[in-house]
Design a protein around this motif. Structure first.
Motif, short mmCIF file in Angstrom:
data_model
loop_
_atom_site.label_atom_id
_atom_site.label_comp_id
_atom_site.label_asym_id
_atom_site.label_seq_id
_atom_site.Cartn_x
_atom_site.Cartn_y
_atom_site.Cartn_z
N ASN A 181 28.13 10.49 -38.52
CA ASN A 181 27.52 9.31 -37.92
C ASN A 181 27.44 8.12 -38.86
O ASN A 181 27.02 7.03 -38.44
CB ASN A 181 26.09 9.62 -37.46
CG ASN A 181 26.05 10.55 -36.26
OD1 ASN A 181 27.09 10.86 -35.68
ND2 ASN A 181 24.86 11.00 -35.90
N ARG A 219 29.46 4.40 -35.74
CA ARG A 219 28.75 4.90 -36.92
C ARG A 219 27.70 3.89 -37.33
O ARG A 219 27.63 2.78 -36.78
CB ARG A 219 29.73 5.13 -38.08
CG ARG A 219 30.73 6.27 -37.86
CD ARG A 219 31.74 6.30 -38.99
NE ARG A 219 32.72 7.37 -38.84
CZ ARG A 219 32.72 8.50 -39.52
NH1 ARG A 219 31.76 8.72 -40.42
NH2 ARG A 219 33.66 9.41 -39.34
N ASN A 258 24.00 15.09 -39.68
CA ASN A 258 25.02 14.43 -38.85
C ASN A 258 25.89 13.51 -39.70
O ASN A 258 25.88 12.29 -39.54
CB ASN A 258 24.33 13.62 -37.73
CG ASN A 258 23.53 14.49 -36.79
OD1 ASN A 258 24.09 15.25 -36.02
ND2 ASN A 258 22.21 14.36 -36.87
#
Length: 516
Positions: free
Chosen positions: A389, A324, A386
């Motif tokens: 992430n 991440r 996203n």
């Protein structure tokens, strides 16, 4: 003769204002805001009035009745009485660390009184004041915004845009780096001139003690303890400390060696007298938080105490290990860059910056980001596409930005201390409403209903205290074996008396102890 007077923080957690005198002059050890007492009168919407200078704090006995404050904060109705107060010959304030309960009233002090601290603490003082747009006079530790008489002699008014803010005289425990000088010279406001103050080294000051500093492990960078030596005795002040952080165990032997010759030990006791207080280490916190992040593929929000940069670096590590990216606020960027000015270590590698939706993007933090980190800005729509992430470093006060991100579920990790006031408990209940709205699960904090009443509880393992636990504190004091122990930063004097008996001097605020 050497004497110790505890003006504040004797029987509360925080607000330390300890005056140590030798031969007619002395130094203050910290000059913090006593939030316990302050919150007895004030809250977020009812606060002391900056336009009245020190009047409100003085009337409520929230600051010592001494003649050591800024002239521009003395309104006509208190000026004469303040001038009649005792005026100790204060040669400096020695700051242990940059938490507000140790720095929060420094801004009220006469600008001729120099401040001494580690380079990291000096950087934090400047950065924190730069990014705090609504900080009051009490917080003006790095530089002073002069006041002038208003339309009424009872008012301290703004000096206007042509009068410069003036930097205070600051002294580091090591020689300040050139980059720290550069930080101190930054003008926080484009609309108002700024005059940097002197930045020097402790050796430039003529103090009534030989001063040695010892780096401490605490929940903020730059914390130190102080040893004050004189012909008539030696005093050791711990500030706030612990031995369960990343580097804590390495400090015990060195700290004991430095403190062993002390006649008087002034020591914090935050966690004394707490039943069932089990120490959690920073390693424990890392393992719990890492497991929590591993458990979800959705957005993660990490909430930890302001200026706990060690915890921020831990989440940056977790982000790397879980593929991440860590997203921080512009305020975080400015403060991390300030730390680099102090010690040369870059803490911003591979971090992204949240690009908040706002109609006003001003301030030194925003200017720094636009100038040097514009390529790292991350819009809320990018997080929305996203969410899995990212780990997003948000506090309760950033929850409004979730309305722009619009997460569909996620995980909130609370890595901070429990609520200590009714206002904080109310904020936590509001926090849960935000999290429920976006179907976000929690770790480290729980909301339960008990007898029809909602209660907030914290889960062990997600936060490590910045303060030493009872067992380690007792071992530490036993190894030092001082002649006199003065507990501060505690509500549990009986714990000290029951273990160290006649060595303990349980002072009340305003009381003194003299070395014979």
């Amino acid at each position: 003769m050497v004497s110790v007077t505890v003006y504040d923080g004797a029987e509360t957690i925080g607000g330390n204002k300890i005056y140590v005198e030798n031969g007619g002059s002395g130094v203050f050890l910290d000059f913090g805001m006593n939030y316990s007492r302050y919150n007895e009168y004030f809250n977020e919407y009812l606060c002391d009035r900056d336009t009245r200078g020190i009047h409100d704090l003085l009337q409520l006995n929230l600051i010592p009745r001494l003649n050591i404050y800024r002239d521009d904060l003395l309104t006509c109705d208190i000026c004469e009485s303040v001038r009649s107060f005792a005026r100790p010959d204060v040669k400096a304030v020695l700051l242990s660390h940059a938490h507000m309960d140790h720095t929060g009233n420094m801004g009220l002090l006469d600008p001729t009184i120099p401040f001494v601290a580690s380079s990291l603490s000096l950087a934090i003082l400047k950065a924190q004041q730069d990014v705090s747009k609504n900080a009051g006079t009490s917080a003006e530790a790095a530089y002073v915004k002069p006041r002038v008489p208003g339309d009424s002699p009872l008012i301290c008014g703004s000096a206007g845009t042509k009068t410069p803010s003036v930097g205070r005289a600051l002294y580091g425990l090591t020689e300040p780096a050139a980059s720290l000088h550069d930080l101190m010279a930054i003008n926080p406001l484009k609309s108002k001139p700024y005059q940097p103050g002197h930045l020097g080294h402790l050796s430039e000051l003529d103090l009534p003690f030989e001063v040695d500093a010892y780096p401490m492990d605490h929940s903020i960078c730059g914390a130190v303890a102080y040893r004050l030596k004189s012909r008539d005795g030696t005093i050791f002040y711990t500030g706030d400390f612990r031995f369960h952080g990343e580097n804590g165990s390495q400090n015990m032997d060195r700290l004991v060696a430095g403190a062993r010759e002390a006649n008087v030990l002034i020591v914090e006791g935050t966690r004394t007298g707490r039943e069932g207080d089990h120490p959690t280490t920073e390693r424990d916190v890392y393992e719990h938080c890492k497991a929590a992040v591993d458990s979800t593929d959705k957005l993660v929000i990490a909430d930890f105490s302001a200026r706990n940069f060690e915890r921020l670096e831990m989440f940056a590590r977790i982000a790397r290990e879980t593929n991440r990216e860590l997203v921080i606020t512009t305020r975080d960027v400015y403060q991390l860059a300030a730390l680099e000015c102090a010690d040369g270590r870059c803490r911003l590698s591979n971090l992204l910056v949240y690009d908040a939706v706002s109609d006003s993007k001003s301030g030194c933090d925003q200017r720094l980001v636009e100038r040097e980190y514009a390529d790292r800005l991350l819009r809320p729509t990018e997080i929305s596409r996203n969410p899995g992430n990212y780990i997003l470093c948000f506090s309760f006060y950033d929850m409004k930005h979730l309305l722009d991100i619009k997460p569909a579920g996620g995980l909130y990790i609370y890595s901070s201390s429990e609520a200590f006031s009714e206002e904080q408990e109310i904020d936590h209940l509001k926090l849960f409403r935000w999290l429920r709205h976006f179907d976000i699960e929690t770790r480290g904090i729980r909301l339960a209903t008990e007898n029809g009443r909602q209660e907030i509880t914290t889960e062990p393992g997600y936060h490590a205290s910045g303060h030493i636990a009872e067992e380690e504190l007792e071992k530490f004091i036993d190894r030092i074996d001082p002649d006199v122990i003065i507990p501060v930063h505690t509500t549990s004097h009986p714990w000290f008396s029951s273990r160290f008996h006649d060595k303990v001097r349980c002072l009340k605020d305003g009381e003194s102890f003299s070395l014979n």
